[in-house]
Write a protein that holds these residues in place. Structure first.
Motif, PDB file in Angstrom:
ATOM      1  N   TRP A  27      25.137  65.751 -24.819  1.00  0.00           N
ATOM      2  CA  TRP A  27      23.785  65.725 -25.389  1.00  0.00           C
ATOM      3  C   TRP A  27      23.791  65.144 -26.792  1.00  0.00           C
ATOM      4  O   TRP A  27      22.966  64.284 -27.127  1.00  0.00           O
ATOM      5  CB  TRP A  27      23.207  67.135 -25.396  1.00  0.00           C
ATOM      6  CG  TRP A  27      21.874  67.242 -26.080  1.00  0.00           C
ATOM      7  CD1 TRP A  27      21.620  67.680 -27.340  1.00  0.00           C
ATOM      8  CD2 TRP A  27      20.589  66.881 -25.533  1.00  0.00           C
ATOM      9  NE1 TRP A  27      20.286  67.620 -27.626  1.00  0.00           N
ATOM     10  CE2 TRP A  27      19.622  67.131 -26.539  1.00  0.00           C
ATOM     11  CE3 TRP A  27      20.190  66.388 -24.297  1.00  0.00           C
ATOM     12  CZ2 TRP A  27      18.272  66.894 -26.334  1.00  0.00           C
ATOM     13  CZ3 TRP A  27      18.833  66.150 -24.100  1.00  0.00           C
ATOM     14  CH2 TRP A  27      17.890  66.403 -25.091  1.00  0.00           C
ATOM     15  N   GLY A  30      24.519  61.427 -26.725  1.00  0.00           N
ATOM     16  CA  GLY A  30      23.334  60.701 -26.284  1.00  0.00           C
ATOM     17  C   GLY A  30      22.327  60.551 -27.406  1.00  0.00           C
ATOM     18  O   GLY A  30      21.773  59.467 -27.634  1.00  0.00           O
ATOM     19  N   PHE A 213      20.524  52.185 -25.775  1.00  0.00           N
ATOM     20  CA  PHE A 213      19.651  52.943 -24.879  1.00  0.00           C
ATOM     21  C   PHE A 213      20.411  53.356 -23.614  1.00  0.00           C
ATOM     22  O   PHE A 213      20.377  54.523 -23.205  1.00  0.00           O
ATOM     23  CB  PHE A 213      18.420  52.111 -24.519  1.00  0.00           C
ATOM     24  CG  PHE A 213      17.496  52.792 -23.549  1.00  0.00           C
ATOM     25  CD1 PHE A 213      16.633  53.790 -23.969  1.00  0.00           C
ATOM     26  CD2 PHE A 213      17.498  52.434 -22.205  1.00  0.00           C
ATOM     27  CE1 PHE A 213      15.785  54.424 -23.074  1.00  0.00           C
ATOM     28  CE2 PHE A 213      16.661  53.064 -21.297  1.00  0.00           C
ATOM     29  CZ  PHE A 213      15.796  54.060 -21.736  1.00  0.00           C
ATOM     30  N   PHE A 214      21.118  52.403 -23.023  1.00  0.00           N
ATOM     31  CA  PHE A 214      21.842  52.699 -21.785  1.00  0.00           C
ATOM     32  C   PHE A 214      23.056  53.586 -22.060  1.00  0.00           C
ATOM     33  O   PHE A 214      23.408  54.414 -21.220  1.00  0.00           O
ATOM     34  CB  PHE A 214      22.251  51.400 -21.102  1.00  0.00           C
ATOM     35  CG  PHE A 214      21.077  50.596 -20.624  1.00  0.00           C
ATOM     36  CD1 PHE A 214      20.387  50.969 -19.478  1.00  0.00           C
ATOM     37  CD2 PHE A 214      20.645  49.490 -21.328  1.00  0.00           C
ATOM     38  CE1 PHE A 214      19.290  50.243 -19.038  1.00  0.00           C
ATOM     39  CE2 PHE A 214      19.547  48.764 -20.899  1.00  0.00           C
ATOM     40  CZ  PHE A 214      18.869  49.137 -19.747  1.00  0.00           C
ATOM     41  N   LEU A 217      21.650  57.114 -22.200  1.00  0.00           N
ATOM     42  CA  LEU A 217      21.397  57.631 -20.860  1.00  0.00           C
ATOM     43  C   LEU A 217      22.703  57.973 -20.146  1.00  0.00           C
ATOM     44  O   LEU A 217      22.787  58.960 -19.407  1.00  0.00           O
ATOM     45  CB  LEU A 217      20.618  56.599 -20.044  1.00  0.00           C
ATOM     46  CG  LEU A 217      19.154  56.364 -20.423  1.00  0.00           C
ATOM     47  CD1 LEU A 217      18.526  55.349 -19.472  1.00  0.00           C
ATOM     48  CD2 LEU A 217      18.359  57.664 -20.400  1.00  0.00           C
ATOM     49  N   GLN A 218      23.721  57.149 -20.382  1.00  0.00           N
ATOM     50  CA  GLN A 218      25.012  57.386 -19.739  1.00  0.00           C
ATOM     51  C   GLN A 218      25.616  58.715 -20.171  1.00  0.00           C
ATOM     52  O   GLN A 218      26.115  59.483 -19.341  1.00  0.00           O
ATOM     53  CB  GLN A 218      25.960  56.231 -20.072  1.00  0.00           C
ATOM     54  CG  GLN A 218      27.272  56.259 -19.323  1.00  0.00           C
ATOM     55  CD  GLN A 218      28.140  55.054 -19.676  1.00  0.00           C
ATOM     56  OE1 GLN A 218      28.507  54.863 -20.838  1.00  0.00           O
ATOM     57  NE2 GLN A 218      28.449  54.238 -18.696  1.00  0.00           N
ATOM     58  N   TRP A 220      23.993  61.329 -21.289  1.00  0.00           N
ATOM     59  CA  TRP A 220      23.195  62.421 -20.720  1.00  0.00           C
ATOM     60  C   TRP A 220      23.482  62.586 -19.229  1.00  0.00           C
ATOM     61  O   TRP A 220      23.462  63.692 -18.697  1.00  0.00           O
ATOM     62  CB  TRP A 220      21.710  62.169 -20.974  1.00  0.00           C
ATOM     63  CG  TRP A 220      21.331  62.462 -22.404  1.00  0.00           C
ATOM     64  CD1 TRP A 220      22.146  62.912 -23.396  1.00  0.00           C
ATOM     65  CD2 TRP A 220      20.035  62.321 -22.990  1.00  0.00           C
ATOM     66  NE1 TRP A 220      21.452  63.068 -24.572  1.00  0.00           N
ATOM     67  CE2 TRP A 220      20.166  62.712 -24.358  1.00  0.00           C
ATOM     68  CE3 TRP A 220      18.807  61.893 -22.523  1.00  0.00           C
ATOM     69  CZ2 TRP A 220      19.085  62.707 -25.230  1.00  0.00           C
ATOM     70  CZ3 TRP A 220      17.723  61.891 -23.393  1.00  0.00           C
ATOM     71  CH2 TRP A 220      17.863  62.292 -24.732  1.00  0.00           C
ATOM     72  N   PHE A 221      23.733  61.480 -18.556  1.00  0.00           N
ATOM     73  CA  PHE A 221      24.091  61.569 -17.134  1.00  0.00           C
ATOM     74  C   PHE A 221      25.401  62.337 -16.962  1.00  0.00           C
ATOM     75  O   PHE A 221      25.535  63.155 -16.040  1.00  0.00           O
ATOM     76  CB  PHE A 221      24.216  60.164 -16.537  1.00  0.00           C
ATOM     77  CG  PHE A 221      24.752  60.149 -15.135  1.00  0.00           C
ATOM     78  CD1 PHE A 221      23.950  60.513 -14.061  1.00  0.00           C
ATOM     79  CD2 PHE A 221      26.073  59.786 -14.881  1.00  0.00           C
ATOM     80  CE1 PHE A 221      24.446  60.508 -12.766  1.00  0.00           C
ATOM     81  CE2 PHE A 221      26.578  59.777 -13.594  1.00  0.00           C
ATOM     82  CZ  PHE A 221      25.757  60.148 -12.530  1.00  0.00           C
TER      83      PHE A 221
END
Length: 270
Positions: A27, A30, A213-214, A217-218, A220-221
């Motif tokens: 978290w 991210g 940005f990606f 997200l990565q 957080w995934f």
């Protein structure tokens, strides 16, 4: 079905703590990437505004003995003066599209007196063989230049040796050539009169938002995946010993030796 009392065992408590820590870390990483995205957007906005603005006199932006400010980078400035080709400095290891080359920095003695370092552009050359004598000469006499302000480099790469460097620093070059220079330097846009042999212009900065940005997200995934994996194993155990997969049960019991795993796998298949 089993009760959930097994969650109070040492192994499951440590497992849960590990998942919590990994999720918290994912978290935070991210959020860090998204903060970097916002910083990049803010920087891009400043650069975009500076690049497209009308040029102002270099003396209004740069100072002698003071570094150029971060907010001044990529501002368009103009200056009038005379080049001093004898003090040309070659910047090595400036690769473009896979081709080796050098940047060419020539001091411009301005009408106001101080010297403005001008990166006149790039030329293809061997990094080891490039020499000041190989560089096309700048326009002679009075010249008007327009370019973008750049910040000085730092560290050992700015050390001047035989009129060559790996990174441009107005302080290092000024000291090496005994010149009174403005802080920072400029990447050349235009010069009037034009030279007989022009160099390739400096490349403008990349104003994209980058991969932040990606990446955010990565991360957080990964955090979601850790939580999913925890609850999957929890459910697998809760179904009961008779329905728990052999490898999951052995993990919970602490079996780690490959020979033991192979023996149990053979039992599972039987």
């Amino acid at each position: 079905m089993r009760s959930l009392s097994f969650l109070l065992t040492r192994r499951w408590l440590l497992f849960a703590l590990t998942v919590v820590l990994l999720t918290a870390l994912a978290w935070r990483l991210g959020l860090w990437q998204f903060h970097r995205l916002e910083d990049r957007k803010a920087t891009n906005a400043i650069v975009e505004r500076n690049v497209s603005a009308e040029p102002v006199p270099a003396a209004d932006v740069l100072e002698v003995g003071a570094p150029a400010g971060a907010g001044e980078e990529w501002k368009r400035v103009t200056a009038v003066g005379e080049y001093n080709p004898a003090d040309t400095v070659v910047v090595r290891y400036q690769t473009r599209e896979g081709e080796a080359g050098v940047d060419v920095v020539v001091p411009l003695r301005t009408a106001e007196g101080p010297v403005l370092l001008v990166d006149r552009g790039w030329m293809a050359a061997s990094n080891r063989a490039a020499d000041v004598a190989d560089v096309p000469p700048p326009p002679a006499g009075r010249v008007t230049v327009t370019g973008w302000v750049r910040l000085d480099g730092s560290g050992s790469s700015t050390r001047v040796s035989d009129q060559s460097v790996r990174s441009i620093s107005s302080t290092a070059i000024g000291d090496a050539l005994d010149l009174e220079v403005y802080g920072g330097f400029i990447d050349l846009d235009t010069e009037d009169p034009a030279p007989a042999d022009a160099l390739e212009k400096a490349e403008l900065p990349d104003l994209s938002n980058g991969p932040h940005f990606f990446y955010g997200l990565q991360w957080w995934f990964f955090g979601v995946l850790a939580v999913f994996g925890f609850f999957y194993l929890l459910y697998d155990e809760w179904r009961g010993p008779g329905r728990t997969t052999g490898r999951t049960q052995r993990w919970l019991q602490g079996a780690e030796h490959p020979a033991v795993d192979r023996e149990h796998d053979a039992v599972d298949k039987a």
